[in-house]
Design an enzyme around this catalytic site. Sequence first.
Site, mmCIF file in Angstrom:
data_model
loop_
_atom_site.group_PDB
_atom_site.id
_atom_site.type_symbol
_atom_site.label_atom_id
_atom_site.label_comp_id
_atom_site.label_asym_id
_atom_site.label_seq_id
_atom_site.Cartn_x
_atom_site.Cartn_y
_atom_site.Cartn_z
ATOM 1 C CE LYS A 197 -19.003 6.091 3.222
ATOM 2 N NZ LYS A 197 -18.095 7.179 2.875
ATOM 3 C CE LYS A 249 -20.597 7.832 6.411
ATOM 4 N NZ LYS A 249 -19.611 8.477 5.613
HETATM 5 C C1 PBG Z 1 -17.217 10.246 1.735
HETATM 6 C C2 PBG Z 1 -18.176 10.424 2.834
HETATM 7 C C3 PBG Z 1 -19.576 10.458 2.748
HETATM 8 C C4 PBG Z 1 -20.039 10.660 4.044
HETATM 9 C C5 PBG Z 1 -18.929 10.755 4.878
HETATM 10 N N1 PBG Z 1 -17.799 10.590 4.118
HETATM 11 C C6 PBG Z 1 -20.443 10.403 1.569
HETATM 12 C C7 PBG Z 1 -20.612 9.127 0.852
HETATM 13 O O1 PBG Z 1 -19.986 8.122 1.158
HETATM 14 O O2 PBG Z 1 -21.403 9.125 -0.106
HETATM 15 C C8 PBG Z 1 -21.466 10.778 4.443
HETATM 16 C C9 PBG Z 1 -21.695 11.353 5.797
HETATM 17 C C10 PBG Z 1 -23.100 11.748 6.065
HETATM 18 O O3 PBG Z 1 -24.041 11.418 5.308
HETATM 19 O O4 PBG Z 1 -23.308 12.424 7.075
HETATM 20 N N2 PBG Z 1 -16.266 11.298 1.722
#
Ligand code: PBG
Length: 325
Positions: A197, A249
């Site tokens: 991520k 992601k």
């Molecule tokens: C963290 C989380 C995020 C997203 C999914 N889970 C935000 C981040 O990491 O800042 C982002 C998903 C998206 O942008 O659609 N709980």
Amino acid sequence: MGFPTQRPRRLRQTPALRALVAQTRLHPAELVLPVFVREGATEAQPIGSMPGVVQHSLDSLVAVAHEAVTAGLGGLMVFGVPVTRDATGSGADDPEGILNVALRRVRDAVGDDLVVMADLCLDEFTDHGHCGVLDSQGQVDNDATLVRYAAMALAQAAAGAHVVGLSGMMDGQVGYVRSALDRADLTDTIILAYAAKYASGFYGPFRDAVESTLQGDRSTYQQDPANATESLREVELDLDQGADIVMVKPALPYLDILTQVAQLSPVPVAAYQVSGEYAQIEAAAAHGWIDRDRVMMESLTSIRRAGAQIILTYHALEAARLLRP
Ligand code: PBG
């Protein structure tokens, strides 16, 4: 004579021919719809930066869960938007916290007809907006956060989540949560690890969706977009710790990572087409600059082609509609 001996165009002549030789197909069962549920909401509220996406009330969430079943989707990934937040994110593992209440409602409504997934992270529940608890210096405390994640996992499993989606990028989170679940006899609860991520600007609209209070960014725990090898290390660590599914992601800007992860992973690989990817398509389409449906399907096909077996996308219901024969 000068005529070409090889004619690749021969296989592109008709829609039937093209369908016959298509190497990548999308199916609703591999699409997962991320959904937001807001504590206290009495009806669905639009999210400005994500046209077509809403913050659900409990009732509208249940309605969309039924729609997802009818559309043949693979699952829902549920995010909670609480009214009050604190330093440790205590709403996250409170059985009466919005996410856990919502999971119970959804699971009661759909049973096993849909895979119910829960976002397992503290950022929606902390007043500082970070994905973990902070130490006395204001830094995210990795190991103290693991304890909170374990409590969250137990609460989410008790509320009916089939899958916990560990999105916090703390070191050791998969192993720590796995052993907490196992010790509680929750050996069937599935761990989807957000293994690779990235610290991404593409999460921008999501901050609106969950009314994030974050100041600064998540660069000390999420990955640097400049790095690729690190993703393979993160995936291997999560596999060693017992991840059942690994995820990359964002999706479209990281297709190279997705392909490399798909080559090495013995478990299913997911990709998350995030809020900013969705917003780009919607915004350009709203201007008439691109054909929305076409770009939506092309993006999803590309993510699938690159190696994702499962795709989290805010377009899941629309895509399923277009895929209907
Ligand atoms: C963290 C989380 C995020 C997203 C999914 N889970 C935000 C981040 O990491 O800042 C982002 C998903 C998206 O942008 O659609 N709980």
